[in-house]
Design a protein around this motif. Structure first.
Motif, short mmCIF file in Angstrom:
data_model
loop_
_atom_site.label_atom_id
_atom_site.label_comp_id
_atom_site.label_asym_id
_atom_site.label_seq_id
_atom_site.Cartn_x
_atom_site.Cartn_y
_atom_site.Cartn_z
N CYS A 16 0.98 -1.17 0.01
CA CYS A 16 -0.25 0.01 -0.12
C CYS A 16 0.92 1.27 0.00
O CYS A 16 1.48 1.45 1.06
CB CYS A 16 -0.93 0.00 1.22
SG CYS A 16 -2.15 -1.37 1.23
N LEU A 17 0.83 1.85 -1.19
CA LEU A 17 1.91 3.04 -1.11
C LEU A 17 1.11 4.16 -0.91
O LEU A 17 1.73 5.19 -0.28
CB LEU A 17 2.31 3.12 -2.60
CG LEU A 17 3.27 1.89 -3.04
CD1 LEU A 17 3.69 2.14 -4.68
CD2 LEU A 17 4.55 1.72 -2.16
N ASN A 18 -0.18 4.21 -1.26
CA ASN A 18 -1.05 5.72 -0.83
C ASN A 18 -2.25 5.40 -0.40
O ASN A 18 -3.01 4.19 -0.75
CB ASN A 18 -1.11 6.45 -2.34
CG ASN A 18 0.17 6.81 -3.00
OD1 ASN A 18 1.10 7.23 -2.16
ND2 ASN A 18 0.31 6.85 -4.15
N VAL A 19 -2.60 6.10 0.64
CA VAL A 19 -4.02 5.78 1.36
C VAL A 19 -4.89 7.19 0.76
O VAL A 19 -4.35 8.22 1.27
CB VAL A 19 -3.98 5.78 2.64
CG1 VAL A 19 -5.59 5.72 3.41
CG2 VAL A 19 -3.17 4.42 3.33
N LEU A 20 -5.77 7.05 -0.07
CA LEU A 20 -6.58 8.27 -0.34
C LEU A 20 -7.13 8.80 0.64
O LEU A 20 -7.85 8.38 1.65
CB LEU A 20 -7.74 7.69 -1.24
CG LEU A 20 -7.20 7.42 -2.77
CD1 LEU A 20 -8.60 6.78 -3.36
CD2 LEU A 20 -6.83 8.19 -3.44
N GLY A 21 -6.68 10.27 0.70
CA GLY A 21 -7.47 11.01 1.78
C GLY A 21 -6.33 11.34 2.89
O GLY A 21 -6.55 12.26 3.60
N ASP A 22 -5.30 10.26 3.10
CA ASP A 22 -4.14 10.73 4.15
C ASP A 22 -3.23 11.80 3.89
O ASP A 22 -2.00 11.34 3.41
CB ASP A 22 -3.90 9.50 4.62
CG ASP A 22 -2.92 9.84 5.58
OD1 ASP A 22 -2.76 10.57 6.50
OD2 ASP A 22 -1.99 8.81 5.92
N LEU A 23 -3.69 12.95 3.58
CA LEU A 23 -2.65 13.97 3.00
C LEU A 23 -1.46 14.08 3.85
O LEU A 23 -0.31 14.68 3.20
CB LEU A 23 -3.33 15.24 2.65
CG LEU A 23 -4.47 14.95 1.36
CD1 LEU A 23 -5.37 16.34 1.32
CD2 LEU A 23 -4.16 14.39 0.40
#
Length: 77
Positions: A16-23
């Motif tokens: 998991c490289l990116n979690v949508l919304g976790d800016l």
């Protein structure tokens, strides 16, 4: 992952490289992420990571629709 109060706890592994919304990359989607997203919409220059994770509806535009989706995630709707 699970919701706890108004926070989304996210566990990541290497796949998991990116979690949508976790800016802000704190592994929690909360009001701090909403503030960053609103600042981007108002003209703040986003990082490459924020460009990828801030577009929650994946329409290649960061706008108010992404803010609405993020708030709904936080409110668990």
């Amino acid at each position: 992952s699970y919701f706890d109060d108004l926070f989304l706890k996210v566990w990541q592994n290497e796949s998991c490289l990116n979690v949508l919304g976790d800016l802000n990359q704190d592994n929690t989607i909360n009001i701090l992420d909403v503030i960053i997203l609103v600042n981007i919409i108002l003209g703040q220059s986003p990082s490459e990571y924020q460009l990828l994770t801030g577009d929650l509806n994946q329409d290649n535009i960061i706008n108010i629709l992404d803010v609405i989706l993020m708030v709904n995630i936080i409110l668990n709707r």
